[in-house]
Motif scaffolding. Structure first.
Motif, mmCIF file in Angstrom:
data_model
loop_
_atom_site.group_PDB
_atom_site.id
_atom_site.type_symbol
_atom_site.label_atom_id
_atom_site.label_comp_id
_atom_site.label_asym_id
_atom_site.label_seq_id
_atom_site.Cartn_x
_atom_site.Cartn_y
_atom_site.Cartn_z
ATOM 1 N N MET A 1 0.782 -1.634 -0.420
ATOM 2 C CA MET A 1 0.481 -0.038 -0.300
ATOM 3 C C MET A 1 0.533 1.061 0.341
ATOM 4 O O MET A 1 1.978 1.084 0.378
ATOM 5 N N ASN A 2 0.775 2.504 -0.968
ATOM 6 C CA ASN A 2 0.943 3.175 -0.799
ATOM 7 C C ASN A 2 0.770 4.610 -0.221
ATOM 8 O O ASN A 2 -0.441 4.919 0.556
ATOM 9 N N ALA A 3 1.444 4.965 1.082
ATOM 10 C CA ALA A 3 1.399 6.021 2.099
ATOM 11 C C ALA A 3 1.142 7.598 0.660
ATOM 12 O O ALA A 3 1.398 8.902 1.522
ATOM 13 N N GLY A 4 0.405 7.383 -0.081
ATOM 14 C CA GLY A 4 0.878 8.959 -0.687
ATOM 15 C C GLY A 4 -0.793 9.562 -0.546
ATOM 16 O O GLY A 4 -0.517 9.701 0.987
ATOM 17 N N GLU A 5 -1.765 10.335 -1.642
ATOM 18 C CA GLU A 5 -2.463 11.730 -1.267
ATOM 19 C C GLU A 5 -3.397 10.336 -0.289
ATOM 20 O O GLU A 5 -3.863 9.125 -0.175
ATOM 21 N N MET A 6 -4.319 11.114 0.708
ATOM 22 C CA MET A 6 -5.110 10.148 1.570
ATOM 23 C C MET A 6 -6.823 11.032 0.983
ATOM 24 O O MET A 6 -6.289 12.143 0.706
ATOM 25 N N THR A 7 -7.396 10.102 1.526
ATOM 26 C CA THR A 7 -9.367 11.386 1.630
ATOM 27 C C THR A 7 -9.552 10.429 2.461
ATOM 28 O O THR A 7 -9.945 9.251 3.510
ATOM 29 N N THR A 8 -11.435 10.964 2.418
ATOM 30 C CA THR A 8 -11.677 10.912 3.913
ATOM 31 C C THR A 8 -13.408 10.122 2.572
ATOM 32 O O THR A 8 -13.734 11.453 2.268
ATOM 33 N N ILE A 9 -13.611 9.302 3.194
ATOM 34 C CA ILE A 9 -15.095 8.959 2.447
ATOM 35 C C ILE A 9 -16.501 8.480 3.965
ATOM 36 O O ILE A 9 -15.570 7.727 4.695
ATOM 37 N N LYS A 10 -17.073 9.121 3.027
ATOM 38 C CA LYS A 10 -18.382 8.739 4.261
ATOM 39 C C LYS A 10 -18.784 7.128 3.999
ATOM 40 O O LYS A 10 -19.502 6.621 3.015
ATOM 41 N N VAL A 11 -18.947 6.459 5.088
ATOM 42 C CA VAL A 11 -19.753 4.972 5.746
ATOM 43 C C VAL A 11 -20.698 5.052 6.080
ATOM 44 O O VAL A 11 -20.432 6.205 7.735
ATOM 45 N N PRO A 12 -21.662 4.076 6.724
ATOM 46 C CA PRO A 12 -23.062 4.021 7.484
ATOM 47 C C PRO A 12 -21.153 3.573 8.750
ATOM 48 O O PRO A 12 -20.880 2.833 8.472
ATOM 49 N N VAL A 13 -21.959 3.791 9.909
ATOM 50 C CA VAL A 13 -21.315 3.415 10.886
ATOM 51 C C VAL A 13 -20.932 2.082 11.134
ATOM 52 O O VAL A 13 -19.992 1.968 11.331
#
Length: 65
Positions: A1-13
């Motif tokens: 896994m590359n520790a490059g650019e990150m983002t947040t995704i919204k998912v149900p709890v």
């Protein structure tokens, strides 16, 4: 896994909790667990494959019926 650019995704709890539990069982990060799930996912074109295989086997299956 590359520790490059990150983002947040919204998912149900509930989904987040399942991913967290899976990651803990596998002793990996949640990102790595998600990546493994995506790598294991069936081919996106599975419906085309099923249709092609069904058409290919139909004559034989019809003879057996």
């Amino acid at each position: 896994m590359n520790a490059g650019e990150m983002t947040t995704i919204k998912v149900p709890v509930a989904v987040r909790d399942k991913l967290r539990e899976r990651a803990l069982r596998q002793h990996v990060t949640q990102a790595e667990a998600l990546e493994r799930l995506l790598d294991e996912a069936p081919d996106e074109d599975i419906h085309r494959w099923v249709a092609e295989e069904s058409a290919r086997w139909k004559p034989l299956l019809d003879r057996l019926a």
